[in-house]
Structures are given as structure tokens and as C-alpha cells.
Design a protein around this motif. Structure first.
Motif, PDB file in Angstrom:
ATOM      1  N   LYS A 119       0.790  -1.187   0.199  1.00  0.00           N
ATOM      2  CA  LYS A 119      -0.108   0.217   0.056  1.00  0.00           C
ATOM      3  C   LYS A 119       0.745   1.127  -0.027  1.00  0.00           C
ATOM      4  O   LYS A 119       1.982   1.315   0.572  1.00  0.00           O
ATOM      5  CB  LYS A 119      -0.661   0.095   1.190  1.00  0.00           C
ATOM      6  CG  LYS A 119      -1.861  -1.070   1.172  1.00  0.00           C
ATOM      7  CD  LYS A 119      -2.457  -1.019   2.744  1.00  0.00           C
ATOM      8  CE  LYS A 119      -3.365  -2.537   2.813  1.00  0.00           C
ATOM      9  NZ  LYS A 119      -3.979  -2.362   4.159  1.00  0.00           N
ATOM     10  N   THR A 133       0.236   5.573   0.019  1.00  0.00           N
ATOM     11  CA  THR A 133      -0.456   6.673   0.216  1.00  0.00           C
ATOM     12  C   THR A 133       0.208   7.881   0.663  1.00  0.00           C
ATOM     13  O   THR A 133       1.278   7.911   1.306  1.00  0.00           O
ATOM     14  CB  THR A 133      -1.542   6.244   1.508  1.00  0.00           C
ATOM     15  OG1 THR A 133      -2.099   4.920   1.478  1.00  0.00           O
ATOM     16  CG2 THR A 133      -2.809   7.205   1.671  1.00  0.00           C
ATOM     17  N   THR A 184       3.450  -1.027   4.232  1.00  0.00           N
ATOM     18  CA  THR A 184       2.519   0.034   3.810  1.00  0.00           C
ATOM     19  C   THR A 184       3.352   1.372   3.835  1.00  0.00           C
ATOM     20  O   THR A 184       4.144   1.645   4.845  1.00  0.00           O
ATOM     21  CB  THR A 184       1.489   0.244   4.732  1.00  0.00           C
ATOM     22  OG1 THR A 184       0.459  -0.893   4.775  1.00  0.00           O
ATOM     23  CG2 THR A 184       0.482   1.521   4.387  1.00  0.00           C
TER      24      THR A 184
END
Length: 463
Positions: A265, A267, A448
Motif C-alpha cells: 500500500k 498513500t 505500507t
């Protein structure tokens, strides 16, 4: 005669070597640090841990409740933290703020905090005031002064905390509050545990009363007493003040497990108050108390902790990308005082001229190197760092770290004596277990990435 003397000499050498070995073993036994632990439960289910230490005329009372962020009510985010504040608003025999005054006027210190899996309160006082502290903790466990005035007041306090510490702060909530929301998928682990302002406003007296009755019962708690005290006398006080507090029917625990992460992930979080970009990387941890869990503790030491951490060497010393790399297992505590899913995480700020690609390339190089060069020698050096950190925690702040681990291990494992064999578990880790752990938990698909975009004057996102 010569033969007899020769045989006598050989026997003497064997005896000397044997004594030498025994003395070394005795010294080894003496050198091993052993925390005194006396553990028992009251009839109402309260877990009690006593750990005597007469090196200083002080005593710690720590009360831990088996309720943290993870299992607070849905649509009431931040409720566990709000309730922590309510615990200082008065009880049957101590009015508003009188608990705080009682400790401070007797030369003590106190605090409380809300974590993923528990809420805790502690007092450190001169040892002759121990009975008073036990009475005071029992008084608020027995019943709070739950009023609308107190609730409204503390809703305002917590909302201001959120505004000051998160909403109006550069890098507010990064990454300790933000990352669990991006890396996890189960609501229990992935919601805003500091609290949404609307949810904090929505809390009512019925919520508070129900929460207290459900989670602040003795059969959902542990207390530890650490320091200068007499054991039998303290047992009598604990029975006297806590023994007749009624237990509660505890609800079934929700499923707090996390599925295996299969895709990396990535972000970006915009931050108008930040002055430079920042990055955090997180990996899901192995389950507590497994061989891989202890291996991750060693990898944390090898990769991140201290000036010789391989990531520090690469990112700070060699590449000069940053000067503030930090992180570890459990940003709100340590690798021992949590129960559910957890992240191993690290973060740092960097200059706008540094690209994300260069940073990740350097990190990947470190991960490849640690796997290629894994050895028993590397493990042994990491164990020394673990031991040093553990002893610092146990002895720090009048022994509060000891009280913390004793309560945590009692709550989560029903075994506070674990404090005495933590190091042994790390020593069981082999290079093969380390390699297995690297393959499963330091893979990119378990990662992440969260970056802070500082919203520079030209409004371009930093890459």
C-alpha cells in the motif's frame, strides 16, 4: 612413587577444573537478574502482582484495565481515551481533582494513558503512603462520580487535545495515529482512536455508566505494587480495599485479527503545516509469543535501534537522506505491552530534492543485505541490545517499567513471571528462524508506505 604423584596431580587438576566450572556457573546464576514476582487473584477476579524492591523508599501502584482503543464502541471513537479522563473527575470519597491533590501533596507523581489493549493508571509515592494509594485506587474502581458536568468538561478537554496534538500540529498524528488506519483493514485496529470530534460530542451519560460498569470491574483488571513494602501487610490492604468490589459479566471479545496483507500500500497525506516531506513504512508483525515475534524483535534491533542500526547507517550516515530516523514495534509502548495485531514501523523527514524512489531503493538494499549476511553473530549482538533496553525499561522511573510489564503479562498471558524469561525466548531464535521471518514479514507485499506532502508554495506534491 612417581606414578602415585602423577596420578595425584591429575586428580588435583581435574578437581580444580571442576571447581572452576562450578564457580563460573555460580557466578552466572548470581549475575542473572531476577525480578521478584508474587502473583495471585482475589475472589472477585482481580489480578494482583507484588514485586518487592527495597533499594529506594518509594512504592508504585499501577492499575491496568483490559480495555483499549481496539474494542471501544463503534461510533464512539476516542471513547476509551475520553473515559481515561473521566477517571480523574471524582469518586465516592474523593471529589473532583482530589485524587490528584492527594498524590501530589504527599510528594508523589501520577498519570494515566490509553493504549491499544489497555488503559492504565499509576502513582509513585513515598512508601509510607502505599496504603493510602491502594485505598484511593480502590475507591475509584468501586464507583465514579458520573455527572453531565464532568462529562461535558472532559469532552472539551479531549477535543482540545485532538486539535492541539493532531489537527493544528505539523505532522499531527503522523505516523502513530495515521498509519494504523492505512495499514490495517479490521475496524478495531484501523479507526481513529484519538477520536473524531463528532463521536466525542455524541458520548452521553448512559454510554459512560455502561462503559464503567462493563470494563472497569476487578475481573477485567490487574494491579501491581512495586517497590519498598512488606508483602503480607500489602496483601492485607489489597484484600481490605479491593476484595469486596463486585465483579462484572464481561462481554465476548470482538475479532481483532488482521488478514494477511498481499499487496503493498502507498498513500499520501497532505499537510499544510509541514515544512518538508516525510515518509513512514510499516510491516505487520507476527503473532505475539511466536518464534517469529522474537525474531522481529531482534530484526528491530539490527535494522533500526542504536547508531549501528543498518537502516540508520544507510539512510543517515551513507546517503544523508535524513537525520531523524526513528521507530520500532508499538509506537505507544514497547514490543511487550500489547495484545492484538501490531506494526513494526519507522519514519523520517527528508529534503524535497530527495526522491521517493531513491529512498526505497536504499531501504531495499538494506533488506537484501540483512538477509544475505544473517548469522549467529548478528543475532548475539542484537540480543545484547535487547537485554540493555529491557534492563533500562525495568529500572527506569522508579521501576514503572517493571510495573508495566507485570500488569501487561498478567492481563494478556495470565503469567507475569514472563518478565524473567523474556531474554531466554530471544536466545531460542536461530538464523533459520530469522530468514523465515524476513521472507514472510519484511516482504514488500506486507509493507505500507505513508508519505506526508507538505503542500509547498507551488502546490506540487513531492514524489
Amino acid at each position: 612413587m612417581k606414578q602415585t604423584f602423577k596420578m595425584f596431580s591429575m586428580v588435583l587438576v581435574i578437581l580444580l577444573l571442576s571447581n572452576c566450572k562450578e564457580n563460573k556457573e555460580k557466578k552466572k546464576e548470581i549475575a542473572k537478574f531476577q525480578v521478584p514476582v508474587e502473583y495471585y487473584k482475589l475472589d472477585n477476579g482481580l489480578k494482583v502482582i507484588l514485586s518487592q524492591d527495597k533499594t529506594s523508599p518509594t512504592a508504585i501502584v499501577a492499575a491496568y484495565y483490559n480495555i483499549g482503543f481496539r474494542i471501544e464502541p463503534r461510533d464512539r471513537t476516542g471513547f476509551a481515551h475520553l473515559f481515561e479522563h473521566m477517571m480523574f473527575q471524582g469518586s465516592k470519597n474523593l471529589g473532583k481533582m482530589e485524587f490528584v491533590k492527594l498524590i501530589q501533596q504527599n510528594g508523589g507523581v501520577l498519570n494515566g494513558s490509553t493504549r491499544f489493549d489497555f488503559t492504565n493508571y499509576f502513582e509513585i509515592v513515598p512508601s509510607h503512603k502505599l496504603e493510602t494509594m491502594l485505598w484511593a485506587e480502590a475507591d475509584r474502581m468501586r464507583g465514579l462520580d458520573i455527572t453531565q458536568e464532568n462529562l461535558t468538561n472532559q469532552q472539551g478537554v479531549v477535543k482540545n487535545e485532538v486539535k492541539v496534538n493532531v489537527l493544528n500540529q505539523p505532522y499531527g498524528g503522523f505516523p502513530w495515529l495515521d498509519m494504523p488506519q492505512y495499514a490495517n483493514t479490521n475496524w478495531n485496529n484501523a479507526h481513529n482512536f484519538y477520536g473524531d470530534l463528532e463521536d466525542l460530542d455524541a458520548a452521553n451519560l448512559e454510554d459512560v455508566a455502561s462503559f464503567f460498569k462493563t470494563y472497569y470491574a476487578p475481573n477485567n483488571a490487574a494491579i501491581s505494587v512495586v517497590g519498598d513494602f512488606e508483602i503480607e501487610e500489602t496483601k492485607a490492604w489489597i484484600e481490605k480495599y479491593f476484595g469486596n468490589i463486585p465483579s462484572a459479566e464481561l462481554p465476548a471479545q470482538p475479532d481483532i485479527s488482521e488478514p494477511r496483507q498481499e499487496v503493498e500500500k502507498d498513500t499520501i497525506k497532505d499537510d499544510a503545516l509541514a515544512n518538508k516531506p516525510a515518509i513512514a513504512l510499516a510491516y505487520h508483525m507476527p503473532e505475539r509469543n511466536t518464534p517469529e515475534y522474537y525474531a522481529m524483535g531482534l530484526l528491530d534491533q539490527i535494522l533500526l535501534q542504536g547508531d549501528n542500526g543498518l537502516l540508520k547507517q544507510k539512510l543517515e550516515k551513507e546517503k544523508g537522506y535524513t537525520s531523524d530516523l526513528g521507530g520500532g514495534i508499538n509506537y505507544l509502548g514497547n514490543m511487550f505491552n500489547y495484545k492484538g495485531p501490531m506494526l513494526w514501523m519507522y519514519n523520517f523527514t527528508y529534503d524535497t530534492e530527495t526522491s521517493k524512489e531513491n529512498i526505497l531503493t536504499s531501504i531495499d538494499e538494506v533488506m537484501t543485505d540483512v538477509k544475505t549476511n544473517m548469522s549467529q553473530e548478528m543475532i548475539d549482538k542484537a540480543i545484547i541490545k535487547v537485554r540493555s533496553q529491557l534492563y533500562d525499561d525495568l529500572g527506569g522511573f522508579f521501576g514503572l517499567g517493571r510495573a508495566d510489564l507485570l500488569c501487561s503479562f498478567a492481563l494478556f498471558d495470565d503469567d507475569p513471571d514472563r518478565i524473567n524469561y523474556i531474554e531466554d525466548e530471544f536466545k531460542k531464535v536461530t538464523p533459520e528462524i530469522m530468514l523465515k521471518t524476513i521472507d514472510e514479514y519484511l516482504r514488500k507485499t506486507n509493507r505500507t508506505i505513508l508519505r506526508v506532502n507538505p503542500l509547498l508554495a507551488n502546490n506540487e506534491k513531492t514524489e
